[in-house]
Motif scaffolding. Structure first.
Motif, short mmCIF file in Angstrom:
data_model
loop_
_atom_site.label_atom_id
_atom_site.label_comp_id
_atom_site.label_asym_id
_atom_site.label_seq_id
_atom_site.Cartn_x
_atom_site.Cartn_y
_atom_site.Cartn_z
N ILE A 78 0.82 -1.27 0.12
CA ILE A 78 -0.05 -0.01 -0.09
C ILE A 78 0.80 1.24 -0.19
CG2 ILE A 78 -1.82 1.17 1.32
CD1 ILE A 78 -2.89 -1.26 2.26
N THR A 79 2.08 1.11 0.95
CA THR A 79 2.90 2.46 0.87
C THR A 79 3.63 2.74 -0.43
OG1 THR A 79 3.31 2.10 3.27
CG2 THR A 79 4.90 3.11 2.10
N LEU A 80 3.92 1.45 -1.19
CA LEU A 80 4.49 1.51 -2.61
C LEU A 80 3.56 2.16 -3.42
CD1 LEU A 80 6.74 1.06 -4.44
CD2 LEU A 80 5.96 -1.20 -4.84
N PHE A 81 2.31 2.02 -3.48
CA PHE A 81 1.29 1.99 -4.29
C PHE A 81 1.07 3.67 -4.33
CE2 PHE A 81 -3.19 3.38 -5.23
CZ PHE A 81 -3.16 3.04 -6.45
N PHE A 82 1.15 4.09 -2.96
CA PHE A 82 0.88 5.74 -2.70
C PHE A 82 2.26 6.69 -3.06
CE2 PHE A 82 -3.05 4.17 -0.61
CZ PHE A 82 -3.75 4.78 -1.56
N LEU A 83 3.19 5.92 -2.64
CA LEU A 83 4.47 6.63 -2.49
C LEU A 83 5.09 6.87 -3.82
CD1 LEU A 83 6.47 8.44 -0.84
CD2 LEU A 83 7.55 6.16 -0.24
N GLY A 84 4.87 5.53 -4.49
CA GLY A 84 5.41 5.49 -6.19
C GLY A 84 4.72 6.42 -7.07
N ARG A 85 3.34 6.84 -6.92
CA ARG A 85 2.66 7.66 -7.43
C ARG A 85 3.12 9.10 -7.39
NH1 ARG A 85 -2.85 5.68 -9.03
NH2 ARG A 85 -3.83 7.63 -8.14
N ILE A 86 3.74 9.33 -6.22
CA ILE A 86 4.49 10.51 -6.03
C ILE A 86 5.81 10.87 -6.71
CG2 ILE A 86 5.00 12.23 -4.09
CD1 ILE A 86 2.78 11.43 -2.75
N THR A 87 6.52 9.67 -6.28
CA THR A 87 8.02 9.68 -6.40
C THR A 87 8.44 9.63 -7.99
OG1 THR A 87 8.23 8.95 -4.42
CG2 THR A 87 10.10 9.10 -5.51
N GLU A 88 7.57 8.61 -8.56
CA GLU A 88 7.99 8.23 -9.96
C GLU A 88 7.99 9.40 -10.95
OE1 GLU A 88 6.97 4.90 -13.48
OE2 GLU A 88 6.36 4.67 -11.54
N PRO A 89 6.70 10.14 -10.74
CA PRO A 89 6.60 11.37 -11.70
C PRO A 89 7.67 12.46 -11.12
CG PRO A 89 4.54 10.94 -10.90
CD PRO A 89 5.44 9.95 -10.11
N ALA A 186 19.41 10.67 -4.27
CA ALA A 186 18.47 12.13 -4.53
C ALA A 186 19.53 13.25 -4.92
CB ALA A 186 17.61 12.31 -3.58
N ILE A 187 20.67 13.29 -4.25
CA ILE A 187 21.56 14.21 -4.62
C ILE A 187 22.12 14.23 -5.88
CG2 ILE A 187 23.84 15.49 -4.06
CD1 ILE A 187 23.18 14.64 -1.01
N PHE A 188 22.30 13.05 -6.50
CA PHE A 188 22.91 13.09 -7.66
C PHE A 188 22.04 12.77 -8.88
CE2 PHE A 188 23.73 8.65 -6.28
CZ PHE A 188 23.36 7.76 -7.32
N LEU A 189 20.98 12.54 -8.56
CA LEU A 189 19.79 12.14 -9.57
C LEU A 189 18.91 13.75 -10.15
CD1 LEU A 189 18.06 9.22 -8.68
CD2 LEU A 189 19.55 9.72 -10.57
N THR A 190 18.90 13.99 -10.97
CA THR A 190 17.92 15.40 -11.23
C THR A 190 16.45 14.88 -11.13
OG1 THR A 190 18.00 14.70 -13.60
CG2 THR A 190 19.65 16.34 -12.74
N THR A 191 15.60 15.89 -10.97
CA THR A 191 13.94 15.66 -10.90
C THR A 191 13.37 16.44 -11.96
OG1 THR A 191 13.54 17.59 -9.53
CG2 THR A 191 14.24 15.61 -8.37
N ARG A 192 12.28 15.92 -12.24
CA ARG A 192 11.51 16.74 -13.38
C ARG A 192 11.11 17.99 -13.06
NH1 ARG A 192 7.65 11.90 -15.67
NH2 ARG A 192 9.23 10.70 -16.97
N VAL A 193 10.66 18.22 -11.57
CA VAL A 193 9.97 19.18 -11.09
C VAL A 193 11.02 20.50 -10.77
CG1 VAL A 193 8.63 20.23 -9.11
CG2 VAL A 193 8.14 17.96 -10.40
N GLU A 194 12.08 20.13 -9.99
CA GLU A 194 13.11 20.90 -9.69
C GLU A 194 14.50 20.78 -10.33
OE1 GLU A 194 12.59 23.17 -7.30
OE2 GLU A 194 10.87 22.33 -5.99
N GLY A 195 14.60 19.95 -11.25
CA GLY A 195 15.90 20.13 -12.33
C GLY A 195 17.12 19.66 -11.06
#
Length: 229
Positions: A78-89, A186-195
């Protein structure tokens, strides 16, 4: 279901693998799916065994998909279902998968080193990494939604780690390692929202640091483990 797979392909894939493995365990080990033998056979990690047989290092990955009992399975799914829908995008599908796996590996390595005589399984190492990654992005980013979410996740991580101290059978070492892995990745990955939230030199340092920490922990584990049994 089709929309879920289309919008969140990696989250859907991880959930599918987790569900298939858990249900297969229930069928093959009817009534005994929570036993050491069942968990170990399906990829659970027993640190002493891995340190005795380095060819078993693949067990640093497989425990992410193995769960001990219905409650453990349901909570993490359940946690993966909801958290993944936030983190994957937020990170994009490919980077989300990298974050999920590397967080879990870091958690499992730390659990192996600090609790080598305990069977380890569960997606919570990776999930703590996701929580920590979103908290980091929210802290350093400017998006107001992510900032609020990050604050909530920091509080949630703290509360969970506090409760872990008093809950038998919970690997606080794995959770701490997963959170640490999530922050570094998370430090070395870029994000779609914050770049790019961090300059290239810091991102490179984080990338190198992740693998140096893994290498150090593994070196320590194997060098200090002369005869585990």
């Amino acid at each position: 279901m089709k929309q879920m797979i289309k919008d969140y392909p990696v989250t859907s894939f991880l959930l599918a693998v987790t569900i298939i493995i858990f249900l297969t365990m229930q069928v093959l080990y009817l009534g005994q799916a929570e036993s050491f033998q069942a968990i170990f056979s399906f990829g659970g990690m027993y640190g002493d065994y891995v340190m005795m047989f380095p060819s078993q290092l693949w067990r640093l990955v497989t425990p992410i998909f193995v769960h001990i009992g219905w409650e453990h399975f349901a909570l993490n799914s359940i946690t993966l279902f909801f958290l993944g829908r936030i983190t994957e995008p937020l990170f994009g599908s490919a980077k989300f998968l990298i974050l999920y796996l590397l967080s879990g590996i870091m958690g499992n390595v730390l659990a192996m080193v600090l609790t080598p005589d305990v069977i380890v399984a569960g997606a919570s190492t990776s999930l703590f990494g996701l929580f920590a990654a979103v908290a980091l992005v929210g802290h350093y980013g400017i998006n107001p939604y992510l900032k609020q979410l990050g604050q909530n996740y920091k509080l949630l991580i703290g509360i969970n780690l506090l409760f872990n101290l008093f809950m038998p059978g919970i690997s606080i070492e794995g959770h701490l390692g997963g959170a640490l892995g999530g922050v570094i990745v998370a430090i070395f990955l870029t994000t779609r929202v914050e770049g790019e939230l961090f300059p290239k030199n810091q991102r490179l340092l984080a990338f190198v640091s992740y693998f140096l920490i893994i290498a150090f922990l593994l070196f320590y584990a194997f060098s200090s483990n002369s005869n585990p049994f």
